[in-house]
Design an enzyme around this catalytic site. Sequence first.
Site, PDB file in Angstrom:
ATOM      1  N   ASN A   9      43.563  35.816  34.939  1.00 25.61           N
ATOM      2  CA  ASN A   9      44.469  35.018  35.766  1.00 25.61           C
ATOM      3  C   ASN A   9      43.965  33.586  35.751  1.00 25.61           C
ATOM      4  OD1 ASN A   9      46.002  33.840  37.772  1.00 25.61           O
ATOM      5  ND2 ASN A   9      45.031  34.930  39.467  1.00 25.61           N
ATOM      6  N   TRP A  10      44.683  32.737  35.031  1.00 25.43           N
ATOM      7  CA  TRP A  10      44.218  31.344  34.887  1.00 25.43           C
ATOM      8  C   TRP A  10      44.569  30.476  36.093  1.00 25.43           C
ATOM      9  CZ3 TRP A  10      45.391  29.835  29.060  1.00 25.43           C
ATOM     10  CH2 TRP A  10      44.448  30.467  28.251  1.00 25.43           C
ATOM     11  N   LYS A  11      45.328  31.007  37.019  1.00 26.96           N
ATOM     12  CA  LYS A  11      45.722  30.250  38.224  1.00 26.96           C
ATOM     13  C   LYS A  11      46.295  28.875  37.811  1.00 26.96           C
ATOM     14  CE  LYS A  11      42.230  32.740  40.749  1.00 26.96           C
ATOM     15  NZ  LYS A  11      41.499  32.893  41.971  1.00 26.96           N
ATOM     16  N   HIS A  95      49.558  38.007  44.632  1.00 27.39           N
ATOM     17  CA  HIS A  95      48.139  37.624  44.640  1.00 27.39           C
ATOM     18  C   HIS A  95      47.777  37.127  46.044  1.00 27.39           C
ATOM     19  CE1 HIS A  95      44.460  35.407  43.755  1.00 27.39           C
ATOM     20  NE2 HIS A  95      44.380  36.133  42.656  1.00 27.39           N
ATOM     21  N   GLU A  97      46.304  34.633  47.026  1.00 28.49           N
ATOM     22  CA  GLU A  97      46.578  33.199  47.210  1.00 28.49           C
ATOM     23  C   GLU A  97      48.056  32.971  47.504  1.00 28.49           C
ATOM     24  OE1 GLU A  97      44.705  31.999  43.557  1.00 28.49           O
ATOM     25  OE2 GLU A  97      42.771  32.571  44.409  1.00 28.49           O
ATOM     26  N   GLU A 167      41.986  43.652  45.053  1.00 26.35           N
ATOM     27  CA  GLU A 167      41.179  42.433  45.070  1.00 26.35           C
ATOM     28  C   GLU A 167      40.780  42.112  46.507  1.00 26.35           C
ATOM     29  OE1 GLU A 167      42.033  39.864  41.414  1.00 26.35           O
ATOM     30  OE2 GLU A 167      43.466  39.273  42.932  1.00 26.35           O
ATOM     31  N   GLY A 173      36.708  34.502  43.801  1.00 27.08           N
ATOM     32  CA  GLY A 173      36.188  33.148  43.588  1.00 27.08           C
ATOM     33  C   GLY A 173      34.954  32.823  44.414  1.00 27.08           C
ATOM     34  N   SER A 212      35.472  38.191  41.470  1.00 25.56           N
ATOM     35  CA  SER A 212      34.215  37.772  40.846  1.00 25.56           C
ATOM     36  C   SER A 212      33.705  38.746  39.783  1.00 25.56           C
ATOM     37  CB  SER A 212      33.149  37.516  41.917  1.00 25.56           C
ATOM     38  OG  SER A 212      33.584  36.486  42.779  1.00 25.56           O
ATOM     39  N   GLY A 233      39.574  36.014  37.377  1.00 22.22           N
ATOM     40  CA  GLY A 233      39.928  34.605  37.531  1.00 22.22           C
ATOM     41  C   GLY A 233      38.972  33.732  36.734  1.00 22.22           C
ATOM     42  N   GLY A 234      37.952  33.229  37.406  1.00 20.11           N
ATOM     43  CA  GLY A 234      37.016  32.264  36.828  1.00 20.11           C
ATOM     44  C   GLY A 234      36.492  32.633  35.445  1.00 20.11           C
TER      45      GLY A 234
HETATM   46  C1  PEP Z   1      41.663  36.380  40.741  1.00 16.14           C
HETATM   47  O1  PEP Z   1      42.059  35.301  40.401  1.00 16.14           O
HETATM   48  O2  PEP Z   1      42.469  37.275  40.930  1.00 16.14           O
HETATM   49  C2  PEP Z   1      40.222  36.583  40.878  1.00 16.14           C
HETATM   50  C3  PEP Z   1      39.771  37.780  41.135  1.00 16.14           C
HETATM   51  O3  PEP Z   1      39.402  35.480  40.744  1.00 16.14           O
HETATM   52  P1  PEP Z   1      37.808  35.483  40.464  1.00 16.14           P
HETATM   53  O4  PEP Z   1      37.573  36.430  39.312  1.00 16.14           O
HETATM   54  O5  PEP Z   1      37.482  34.084  40.115  1.00 16.14           O
HETATM   55  O6  PEP Z   1      37.139  35.961  41.705  1.00 16.14           O
END
Ligand code: PEP
Length: 253
Positions: A9-11, A95, A97, A167, A173, A212, A233-234
């Site tokens: 997920n590049w957000k 998500h 967010e 999640e 994050g 994470s 994500g990251g």
């Molecule tokens: C996400 O964007 O859904 C996520 C889990 O981010 P991260 O891996 O950075 O925690």
Amino acid sequence: MRKPLMAGNWKMNKTIPEAISVVKALKSAVADVTDVEILICPTFTALYAVSNEVKDSNINIGAQSLFWETKGAFTGEVSPVMVKDTGCSYVIIGHSERRQYFGETDEIINKKMKAAITIGLTPIVCIGETLKERECNITFKVIEKQTRGGLTGLTLEQAALVVIAYEPVWAIGTGKTATPDQAQEVHAFVRKIYAEMYKDAAEKIRILYGGSVNSGNVSELMKKPDIDGGLVGGASLEVESFAKLVKYSKQQL
Ligand code: PEP
């Protein structure tokens, strides 16, 4: 047998040229992977260019959201048919967010999920408790409400197509990951609730863990029986870290 899915997920990151340069490199880095399904979810603006770039490769493309109506006076929104039109096969829905900053409720998530399935997109529906909810010992209550509320009203056939991403909000994050046991406990619970809703479909669906995930913790998480992949994500933003993650099974050799 559920094929593992590793989804990036590049957000709200990467311009079109940046996105293209990452997928070009990723394509060759993961060209030999056949045991894991690979998915990248760029921003709306990069979807078409990126999906053209990965044509004939083993990388799938997904959007990060959509609207449930087909067309009309909904300024700023993107419809399911438009998402499909860019070459996407997946879409992330609900998500945390989106829930936190854009007021998405289980009811909205349910509408979006049904619209995605109707057009032939595979929805990845996100659920997860906040830190406060975990500390108040209401994790399972929250997870059950989000699962039943967001995923209600499907046929058994449709129910088998869904992907769920667990999640925990406190792990997104933050560098804090749920332990494999903590994650497995919730994944098994989600599958149990889903079986109450949709019988055998529960054994077919993939439940991803997100929060994470990185190349250092992925193999331990993936050893758990109800963890079928990751929503990342990251660690999906850079080719090297995401390719390592996708190849987690090789690390165990
Ligand atoms: C996400 O964007 O859904 C996520 C889990 O981010 P991260 O891996 O950075 O925690």
